[in-house]
Scaffold this active site. Sequence first.
Site, PDB file in Angstrom:
ATOM      1  N   HIS A 139       0.811  -1.216   0.000  1.00  0.00           N
ATOM      2  CA  HIS A 139       0.000   0.000   0.000  1.00  0.00           C
ATOM      3  C   HIS A 139       0.846   1.269   0.000  1.00  0.00           C
ATOM      4  O   HIS A 139       0.333   2.344  -0.311  1.00  0.00           O
ATOM      5  CB  HIS A 139      -0.983   0.001   1.184  1.00  0.00           C
ATOM      6  CG  HIS A 139      -0.372   0.271   2.527  1.00  0.00           C
ATOM      7  ND1 HIS A 139      -0.086  -0.726   3.430  1.00  0.00           N
ATOM      8  CD2 HIS A 139       0.002   1.425   3.133  1.00  0.00           C
ATOM      9  CE1 HIS A 139       0.417  -0.197   4.526  1.00  0.00           C
ATOM     10  NE2 HIS A 139       0.488   1.108   4.370  1.00  0.00           N
ATOM     11  N   ASP A 164       0.111  -7.592   1.410  1.00  0.00           N
ATOM     12  CA  ASP A 164       0.612  -6.224   1.569  1.00  0.00           C
ATOM     13  C   ASP A 164       2.139  -6.164   1.581  1.00  0.00           C
ATOM     14  O   ASP A 164       2.734  -5.447   2.379  1.00  0.00           O
ATOM     15  CB  ASP A 164       0.052  -5.574   2.834  1.00  0.00           C
ATOM     16  CG  ASP A 164       0.104  -4.046   2.761  1.00  0.00           C
ATOM     17  OD1 ASP A 164       0.281  -3.517   1.652  1.00  0.00           O
ATOM     18  OD2 ASP A 164      -0.007  -3.394   3.824  1.00  0.00           O
ATOM     19  N   SER A 207       4.692   2.489   7.932  1.00  0.00           N
ATOM     20  CA  SER A 207       4.374   1.354   7.072  1.00  0.00           C
ATOM     21  C   SER A 207       5.574   0.951   6.228  1.00  0.00           C
ATOM     22  O   SER A 207       6.181   1.786   5.554  1.00  0.00           O
ATOM     23  CB  SER A 207       3.202   1.695   6.150  1.00  0.00           C
ATOM     24  OG  SER A 207       2.013   1.810   6.866  1.00  0.00           O
TER      25      SER A 207
END
Length: 448
Positions: A102, A132, A206
Amino acid sequence: MLLVSGVVISSLGMSVTASAALPFFSDKKDEVPSLAPMLEEATPAVVSIAVEGTQTSRQQVPEMFRYFFGAPQEQLRERPFRGLGSGVIIDAEKGYVVTNNHVVDNADEITVKLTDGREFTAKKLGSDEQSDIALLKIDPDELTALPLADSDALRVGDFVVAIGNPFGLSQTVTSGIVSALGRSGLNIGGYEDFIQTDAAINRGNSGGALVNLRGELVGINTAIFGPNGGNVGIGFAIPANMMKSLVDQIAEFGEVRRGLLGILGNDVDAGLAEAMESEVNIGAFVSEVQPESAADKAGLQAGDIITAVNGRDLNSFQELRAKIASMGAGAEVELTIVRKGKEMNVDVVLDDATQTEITAAQIHPALEGATLVNGEDEAGNAGVVVSELERNTPAARIGLQPDDVIIGVNRNRVTNVADFRNALDEATGVIALNVKRGNSTLYLVIRQ
């Protein structure tokens, strides 16, 4: 919040060998225990990632305009975007950087910045939306990589450190413990087997690193659970073992080729255990074994309870699903099962669960409306088959037809969907698709 001083100092007092086992201890009497020595080695391997790209959205056209002007029902609108995240160098010699899908999804430009200030333009080798994970490649110029730990050996209570770039700030370090393992059912991704930690993870973290006190990578930070997007002490990371399996497949094939066990089932709970007259109250219950599947060939039966994978205890069916899906097709797996009260081990060779059928718009917007599968032309040459085609779509307008077999892009041979995707990613300007249609060969042109 981690009370480092209380725990660490008491451990140091109890064990003379602690300084050798845990590198954050100082051998000098005039220095206090610190994580700094470990972080000095680890932080150069954690990078900042900046992305730029264009997002496409659909907008309904008012009925009046469709009636009077013959406009389509929907219009595609494009808008530029920018984003920031983190990544981890896992192979210094090859320049491999792992991050979250993402973070780089839909990015046209990806810039990786190191702690020493150097910047590199990164190429995305591949990604997996369901787990992911994305793999990038940069110029392997004097890089530092993080060694990988065996994340299956993690225990609840182990100390961990999160390294990343939250809120666009420069590199930031937070610490905590492993709060839980095998977290699933969070609806964060398709395959969930998360490490839960109370080390502070925020937006921008992230793709960053979760490391143990030896500076080894145990997980890739990916999500938080909290109101308003802020940290409340519940963060999640993809285990390093799961990440490595996925990245190895992306590096070799350009995509993830998932393993498939071939069973249906659900979690074991006290009620199910009682109904099955089983003393096992945790694990994955097998309700159905699909014929001719890997599980069927290995001898699994409906009613079996799977309690461990490769010697590691299993908590739920979702955890089993994630572990199997992250393993490559053809992987050999040892399952520990309980059948009618008796424990036994079963060896399974996983089938290939790769979804070779994909929507072509995922590869290129000009191919929207086509469905692609791996296949062959009439002469037996491998290629990409147009299995379905919607009328009045971009794919139909460039001239594609059902059963066409795409065998090349700009004179570069392609034999499967992964090849086709990679070739289109590398192509610039006008793109010529080499297509076999029956006994004829033709070229269809895509203008960027």
